[in-house]
Design an enzyme around this catalytic site. Structure first.
Site, mmCIF file in Angstrom:
data_model
loop_
_atom_site.group_PDB
_atom_site.id
_atom_site.type_symbol
_atom_site.label_atom_id
_atom_site.label_comp_id
_atom_site.label_asym_id
_atom_site.label_seq_id
_atom_site.Cartn_x
_atom_site.Cartn_y
_atom_site.Cartn_z
ATOM 1 N N THR A 28 12.304 8.084 10.522
ATOM 2 C CA THR A 28 12.203 9.320 9.748
ATOM 3 C C THR A 28 11.962 10.288 10.655
ATOM 4 O O THR A 28 10.477 10.374 11.152
ATOM 5 C CB THR A 28 11.360 9.287 8.457
ATOM 6 O OG1 THR A 28 11.775 8.039 7.604
ATOM 7 C CG2 THR A 28 11.143 10.357 7.658
ATOM 8 N N HIS A 181 17.627 -0.196 2.758
ATOM 9 C CA HIS A 181 16.374 -0.393 2.883
ATOM 10 C C HIS A 181 15.437 -1.388 1.984
ATOM 11 O O HIS A 181 15.320 -0.586 0.727
ATOM 12 C CB HIS A 181 15.760 1.101 3.048
ATOM 13 C CG HIS A 181 14.319 1.306 3.645
ATOM 14 N ND1 HIS A 181 13.608 0.354 4.062
ATOM 15 C CD2 HIS A 181 13.916 2.419 4.340
ATOM 16 C CE1 HIS A 181 12.320 0.726 4.305
ATOM 17 N NE2 HIS A 181 12.595 2.022 4.735
ATOM 18 N N ASN A 184 8.822 -2.037 3.089
ATOM 19 C CA ASN A 184 7.845 -0.800 3.213
ATOM 20 C C ASN A 184 7.428 -0.208 1.775
ATOM 21 O O ASN A 184 7.231 1.038 1.875
ATOM 22 C CB ASN A 184 8.427 0.209 4.014
ATOM 23 C CG ASN A 184 8.494 -0.477 5.797
ATOM 24 O OD1 ASN A 184 8.078 -1.295 5.873
ATOM 25 N ND2 ASN A 184 8.970 0.244 6.570
ATOM 26 N N TYR A 186 9.519 0.871 -0.804
ATOM 27 C CA TYR A 186 10.244 1.698 -1.445
ATOM 28 C C TYR A 186 10.926 1.124 -2.519
ATOM 29 O O TYR A 186 10.637 -0.038 -2.828
ATOM 30 C CB TYR A 186 11.162 2.489 -0.404
ATOM 31 C CG TYR A 186 10.480 3.241 0.782
ATOM 32 C CD1 TYR A 186 9.917 4.376 0.380
ATOM 33 C CD2 TYR A 186 10.288 2.935 2.000
ATOM 34 C CE1 TYR A 186 9.029 5.012 1.235
ATOM 35 C CE2 TYR A 186 9.698 3.551 2.979
ATOM 36 C CZ TYR A 186 9.111 4.778 2.640
ATOM 37 O OH TYR A 186 8.317 5.482 3.750
ATOM 38 N N ASN A 241 2.836 1.484 1.684
ATOM 39 C CA ASN A 241 2.825 2.163 0.256
ATOM 40 C C ASN A 241 2.432 1.086 -0.993
ATOM 41 O O ASN A 241 2.876 1.073 -1.953
ATOM 42 C CB ASN A 241 4.408 2.463 0.006
ATOM 43 C CG ASN A 241 4.826 3.777 0.815
ATOM 44 O OD1 ASN A 241 4.002 4.796 0.742
ATOM 45 N ND2 ASN A 241 6.139 3.710 1.331
#
Length: 384
Positions: A28, A181, A184, A186, A241
């Site tokens: 990112t 994805h 992590n 998300y 996260n």
């Protein structure tokens, strides 16, 4: 075969032949300015790293919808303007002889209702369940608001159409394939994790139900691309996260998911090894579930059509050993590509790596277009 040679053997990935086994993982960078549309600077950045020898490049996370966006300058793939912007990137990468997959991304509960793109979407922050993630901070919001309690998604099938449309748009933009994805913390990972997913319908509860969303997202992409051009990134160790389950539940969940992915014969599964930098301390303890990711899950991938890739904390020498020993087919590197646009060539020629990363500009300059090249596309290549 000795030393680093194993990394510089070509690899068949579905219908594609990759020139080597050194890949660039998603990073990112928040340079899609003024907002969420890839630009000429992004094309230059990716061209540099393709010219620097990356066998396969995975884009930074590409947002599938305006709702589900944390950062206003992260690129998307939901409108034609973005498709055209990405076409500049894919053309540049292909001209340098590399392949590029779009990493399709939705952040779920780790967005914020005051995030500019979230406001523009006119929709709430969605997640599998109304459970807020602990921790978190938003560089672009005043104060330290932290995460909020999200709105539980009424029918997750409504989101599958967004993933499928993003896959369609990625194809139009000239990508070689797409990566889901699923790591992590998300959205896809949130469905997998029992601490984030308390649903009592057929999208939650049992291992099979919690894995359903990830599998349906993959299948939606396969409908557009075919299985041999779809990959997925997974981080079973969790932590980041605010996700992470007890060890047995973690192994049971990801073993089931990976075994089901194996049946689909997708292009690859990228397994992220445990790393402390992805495992925050929350309430005085590490959040993740530390275990040997590759030895636990790689043996479950038996389909000859599916490649096993690894990620997180590899040196060139270690990556070469893993490839040579047949533990993995290729290795992703991340942060090393930031200050070394020619990272793969440096490894091949045993040239010292540049370690002086400008972390202050890692995630952009607040959308000030004139400044965005600094710390992004201005790192020099080595002289060979």
């Amino acid at each position: 075969m000795s030393n680093l040679q194993a990394l510089f053997q070509p690899l068949k990935l579905g219908p594609i032949t990759l020139k080597n086994r050194i890949f660039m993982s998603a990073l990112t960078r928040n340079r899609a300015v003024p907002t969420n549309v890839p630009n000429d600077l992004n094309a230059e950045y990716y061209r540099q790293r393709a010219a620097g020898g990356a066998g396969l490049i995975i884009t930074e996370g590409v947002l599938i919808a305006q709702q589900g966006t944390e950062w206003q300058n992260a690129p998307g793939l939901w409108v034609q303007e973005q498709v055209k912007g990405w076409k500049k990137v894919t053309d540049a990468v292909h001209e340098e002889g590399s392949a590029i997959f779009a990493q399709l991304w939705h952040v779920g509960r780790v967005s914020h209702p005051d995030a500019p793109e979230q406001i523009a979407s006119g929709q709430p922050v969605y997640a599998p369940s109304a459970i807020s993630a602990r921790g978190g901070k938003f560089r672009f919001l005043p104060g330290e608001p932290g995460y909020v309690t999200p709105t539980a998604i009424d029918d997750p099938r409504t989101l599958l159409a967004q993933w499928k449309q993003a896959a369609v748009n990625a194809k139009e933009a000239g990508f070689d394939g797409v990566e889901i994805h699923g790591a992590n913390g998300y959205l896809v990972h949130q469905f997998l994790d029992s601490t984030a997913n308390h649903r009592t319908d057929h999208w939650g509860g049992s291992v099979q139900n919690r894995a359903r969303f990830a599998l349906e997202v993959v299948k939606a992409a396969v409908e557009i691309w075919g299985a041999d051009r779809v990959g997925i990134k997974l981080n079973p160790a969790g932590g980041y996260n605010d996700v992470g389950m007890p060890l047995k539940e973690t192994v049971d969940t990801f073993s089931y998911l990976i075994s089901e992915l194996d049946k689909l014969g997708i292009a690859y599964v990228a397994l992220v090894r445990y790393a402390e930098q992805l495992d925050p301390v929350i309430d005085g303890a590490r959040r993740g579930t530390k275990h040997d990711i590759l030895s636990t899950y790689a043996p479950l991938l038996r389909n000859p059509a599916t490649r096993v890739f690894a990620n997180s904390g590899f040196t060139g020498e270690e990556a070469a050993r893993y490839v040579e020993d047949g533990k993995v087919d290729g290795v992703f590197f991340g942060i090393l590509w930031v200050a070394n646009p020619d990272f793969a060539r440096r490894v091949e020629k045993s040239v010292a790596l540049e370690g002086n990363i400008d972390f202050a500009s890692l995630f952009g300059h607040g959308g000030v277009e004139a400044d965005e090249r600094k710390g992004y596309a201005d790192y020099p290549a080595a002289t060979f």
